[in-house]
Motif scaffolding. Structure first.
Motif, PDB file in Angstrom:
ATOM      1  N   ARG A  34       0.862  -1.181   0.000  1.00  0.00           N
ATOM      2  CA  ARG A  34       0.000   0.000   0.000  1.00  0.00           C
ATOM      3  C   ARG A  34       0.894   1.224   0.000  1.00  0.00           C
ATOM      4  O   ARG A  34       1.727   1.395   0.888  1.00  0.00           O
ATOM      5  CB  ARG A  34      -0.914   0.034   1.219  1.00  0.00           C
ATOM      6  N   VAL A  35       0.721   2.056  -1.016  1.00  0.00           N
ATOM      7  CA  VAL A  35       1.501   3.283  -1.137  1.00  0.00           C
ATOM      8  C   VAL A  35       0.534   4.449  -1.157  1.00  0.00           C
ATOM      9  O   VAL A  35      -0.345   4.515  -2.019  1.00  0.00           O
ATOM     10  CB  VAL A  35       2.366   3.284  -2.418  1.00  0.00           C
ATOM     11  N   ASN A  36       0.700   5.337  -0.182  1.00  0.00           N
ATOM     12  CA  ASN A  36      -0.151   6.527  -0.071  1.00  0.00           C
ATOM     13  C   ASN A  36      -1.631   6.170  -0.176  1.00  0.00           C
ATOM     14  O   ASN A  36      -2.404   6.854  -0.828  1.00  0.00           O
ATOM     15  CB  ASN A  36       0.253   7.582  -1.106  1.00  0.00           C
ATOM     16  N   GLY A  37      -2.031   5.040   0.446  1.00  0.00           N
ATOM     17  CA  GLY A  37      -3.425   4.651   0.529  1.00  0.00           C
ATOM     18  C   GLY A  37      -3.924   3.696  -0.532  1.00  0.00           C
ATOM     19  O   GLY A  37      -5.032   3.188  -0.432  1.00  0.00           O
ATOM     20  N   THR A  38      -3.135   3.402  -1.547  1.00  0.00           N
ATOM     21  CA  THR A  38      -3.570   2.530  -2.636  1.00  0.00           C
ATOM     22  C   THR A  38      -2.879   1.173  -2.542  1.00  0.00           C
ATOM     23  O   THR A  38      -1.653   1.102  -2.540  1.00  0.00           O
ATOM     24  CB  THR A  38      -3.255   3.170  -4.006  1.00  0.00           C
ATOM     25  N   TRP A  39      -3.692   0.099  -2.468  1.00  0.00           N
ATOM     26  CA  TRP A  39      -3.161  -1.268  -2.369  1.00  0.00           C
ATOM     27  C   TRP A  39      -2.869  -1.836  -3.746  1.00  0.00           C
ATOM     28  O   TRP A  39      -3.574  -1.547  -4.711  1.00  0.00           O
ATOM     29  CB  TRP A  39      -4.161  -2.190  -1.680  1.00  0.00           C
ATOM     30  N   ASP A  40      -1.861  -2.684  -3.803  1.00  0.00           N
ATOM     31  CA  ASP A  40      -1.563  -3.446  -5.012  1.00  0.00           C
ATOM     32  C   ASP A  40      -1.071  -4.823  -4.612  1.00  0.00           C
ATOM     33  O   ASP A  40      -0.515  -5.011  -3.530  1.00  0.00           O
ATOM     34  CB  ASP A  40      -0.491  -2.737  -5.839  1.00  0.00           C
ATOM     35  N   ASP A  41      -1.278  -5.798  -5.494  1.00  0.00           N
ATOM     36  CA  ASP A  41      -0.802  -7.152  -5.242  1.00  0.00           C
ATOM     37  C   ASP A  41       0.573  -7.342  -5.874  1.00  0.00           C
ATOM     38  O   ASP A  41       1.121  -6.440  -6.510  1.00  0.00           O
ATOM     39  CB  ASP A  41      -1.807  -8.195  -5.740  1.00  0.00           C
ATOM     40  N   ARG A  42       1.110  -8.530  -5.708  1.00  0.00           N
ATOM     41  CA  ARG A  42       2.471  -8.811  -6.176  1.00  0.00           C
ATOM     42  C   ARG A  42       2.602  -8.679  -7.695  1.00  0.00           C
ATOM     43  O   ARG A  42       3.593  -8.156  -8.188  1.00  0.00           O
ATOM     44  CB  ARG A  42       2.868 -10.216  -5.728  1.00  0.00           C
ATOM     45  N   SER A  43       1.611  -9.119  -8.441  1.00  0.00           N
ATOM     46  CA  SER A  43       1.711  -9.036  -9.904  1.00  0.00           C
ATOM     47  C   SER A  43       1.703  -7.585 -10.375  1.00  0.00           C
ATOM     48  O   SER A  43       2.429  -7.221 -11.306  1.00  0.00           O
ATOM     49  CB  SER A  43       0.612  -9.853 -10.585  1.00  0.00           C
ATOM     50  N   GLY A  44       0.889  -6.737  -9.755  1.00  0.00           N
ATOM     51  CA  GLY A  44       0.896  -5.317 -10.102  1.00  0.00           C
ATOM     52  C   GLY A  44       2.214  -4.659  -9.737  1.00  0.00           C
ATOM     53  O   GLY A  44       2.738  -3.825 -10.478  1.00  0.00           O
ATOM     54  N   PHE A  45       2.757  -5.049  -8.597  1.00  0.00           N
ATOM     55  CA  PHE A  45       4.061  -4.544  -8.154  1.00  0.00           C
ATOM     56  C   PHE A  45       5.144  -4.927  -9.161  1.00  0.00           C
ATOM     57  O   PHE A  45       5.931  -4.093  -9.605  1.00  0.00           O
ATOM     58  CB  PHE A  45       4.367  -5.108  -6.767  1.00  0.00           C
ATOM     59  N   LEU A  46       5.169  -6.202  -9.560  1.00  0.00           N
ATOM     60  CA  LEU A  46       6.158  -6.676 -10.531  1.00  0.00           C
ATOM     61  C   LEU A  46       6.026  -5.926 -11.857  1.00  0.00           C
ATOM     62  O   LEU A  46       7.038  -5.539 -12.454  1.00  0.00           O
ATOM     63  CB  LEU A  46       6.028  -8.187 -10.748  1.00  0.00           C
ATOM     64  N   ALA A  47       4.810  -5.704 -12.310  1.00  0.00           N
ATOM     65  CA  ALA A  47       4.606  -4.988 -13.574  1.00  0.00           C
ATOM     66  C   ALA A  47       5.198  -3.580 -13.504  1.00  0.00           C
ATOM     67  O   ALA A  47       5.825  -3.114 -14.465  1.00  0.00           O
ATOM     68  CB  ALA A  47       3.117  -4.921 -13.905  1.00  0.00           C
ATOM     69  N   ARG A  48       5.038  -2.896 -12.373  1.00  0.00           N
ATOM     70  CA  ARG A  48       5.613  -1.560 -12.229  1.00  0.00           C
ATOM     71  C   ARG A  48       7.135  -1.605 -12.160  1.00  0.00           C
ATOM     72  O   ARG A  48       7.808  -0.724 -12.691  1.00  0.00           O
ATOM     73  CB  ARG A  48       5.029  -0.832 -11.028  1.00  0.00           C
ATOM     74  N   VAL A  49       7.675  -2.623 -11.509  1.00  0.00           N
ATOM     75  CA  VAL A  49       9.133  -2.765 -11.459  1.00  0.00           C
ATOM     76  C   VAL A  49       9.682  -2.926 -12.870  1.00  0.00           C
ATOM     77  O   VAL A  49      10.654  -2.266 -13.251  1.00  0.00           O
ATOM     78  CB  VAL A  49       9.543  -3.956 -10.552  1.00  0.00           C
ATOM     79  N   VAL A  50       9.061  -3.789 -13.660  1.00  0.00           N
ATOM     80  CA  VAL A  50       9.500  -4.010 -15.047  1.00  0.00           C
ATOM     81  C   VAL A  50       9.448  -2.698 -15.828  1.00  0.00           C
ATOM     82  O   VAL A  50      10.392  -2.353 -16.552  1.00  0.00           O
ATOM     83  CB  VAL A  50       8.643  -5.109 -15.714  1.00  0.00           C
ATOM     84  N   GLN A  51       8.365  -1.955 -15.676  1.00  0.00           N
ATOM     85  CA  GLN A  51       8.218  -0.675 -16.372  1.00  0.00           C
ATOM     86  C   GLN A  51       9.293   0.319 -15.934  1.00  0.00           C
ATOM     87  O   GLN A  51       9.912   0.987 -16.766  1.00  0.00           O
ATOM     88  CB  GLN A  51       6.829  -0.110 -16.104  1.00  0.00           C
ATOM     89  N   LEU A  52       9.534   0.413 -14.632  1.00  0.00           N
ATOM     90  CA  LEU A  52      10.547   1.343 -14.129  1.00  0.00           C
ATOM     91  C   LEU A  52      11.952   0.971 -14.584  1.00  0.00           C
ATOM     92  O   LEU A  52      12.773   1.854 -14.862  1.00  0.00           O
ATOM     93  CB  LEU A  52      10.507   1.410 -12.611  1.00  0.00           C
ATOM     94  N   ARG A  53      12.241  -0.316 -14.671  1.00  0.00           N
ATOM     95  CA  ARG A  53      13.571  -0.745 -15.120  1.00  0.00           C
ATOM     96  C   ARG A  53      13.882  -0.224 -16.522  1.00  0.00           C
ATOM     97  O   ARG A  53      15.048  -0.060 -16.873  1.00  0.00           O
ATOM     98  CB  ARG A  53      13.678  -2.270 -15.110  1.00  0.00           C
ATOM     99  N   GLU A  54      12.845   0.031 -17.315  1.00  0.00           N
ATOM    100  CA  GLU A  54      13.059   0.536 -18.673  1.00  0.00           C
ATOM    101  C   GLU A  54      13.490   2.001 -18.687  1.00  0.00           C
ATOM    102  O   GLU A  54      14.137   2.436 -19.624  1.00  0.00           O
ATOM    103  CB  GLU A  54      11.789   0.356 -19.498  1.00  0.00           C
ATOM    104  N   THR A  55      13.116   2.754 -17.656  1.00  0.00           N
ATOM    105  CA  THR A  55      13.407   4.189 -17.646  1.00  0.00           C
ATOM    106  C   THR A  55      14.436   4.607 -16.606  1.00  0.00           C
ATOM    107  O   THR A  55      15.026   5.674 -16.733  1.00  0.00           O
ATOM    108  CB  THR A  55      12.121   5.005 -17.407  1.00  0.00           C
TER     109      THR A  55
END
Length: 130
Positions: A34-55
């Motif tokens: 949960r970041v600043n009130g918004t929950w996410d599961d492991r798959s959503g977390f992984l998807a954001r990590v993959v996206q961030l690794r690109e930039t």
């Protein structure tokens, strides 16, 4: 026992590890964040990590406070992102978390404060930075 600094280093600075391998190393299968009130599961977390690794070119974490009590973990850090285009962003992040018996994170709840461009420190949580 993993720490957030270890996890962030593997997720964004250790490119020899695939993103899913880095997540497996530090985050349990039932991981939720949960970041600043918004929950996410492991798959959503992984998807954001993959996206961030690109930039993201490099991430630096400066731990200000860290406390462990059994499986409970609390920490405050400054995180600095350097993107591939040279842009920089910084945040001060406050974290409460729980680890499983293997030492991996099961749950992380955090809030982050954006820092001025002149201050040390990223934008919307470990995997929520823009």
């Amino acid at each position: 026992m993993t720490t957030l600094k270890d996890a962030i280093d593997d997720l964004f600075n250790n490119r020899q590890l695939a993103a899913d391998e880095a997540v497996d190393r530090h985050f349990a299968p039932a991981f939720r964040q949960r970041v600043n009130g918004t929950w996410d599961d492991r798959s959503g977390f992984l998807a954001r990590v993959v996206q961030l690794r690109e930039t993201v070119e490099h991430v630096t974490v400066t731990v200000l406070d860290e406390l462990t009590d059994g499986n409970s973990y609390a920490e405050r850090h400054i995180v600095e992102l350097v993107q591939r285009d040279g842009e920089r962003a910084g945040q001060e992040v406050y974290v409460f978390a729980e680890r499983d018996p293997d030492g991996r994170f099961v749950r992380i709840e955090e809030t982050a404060l954006a820092l001025d461009s002149g201050q040390a420190g990223v934008g919307q949580g470990l995997a929520h930075a823009q």
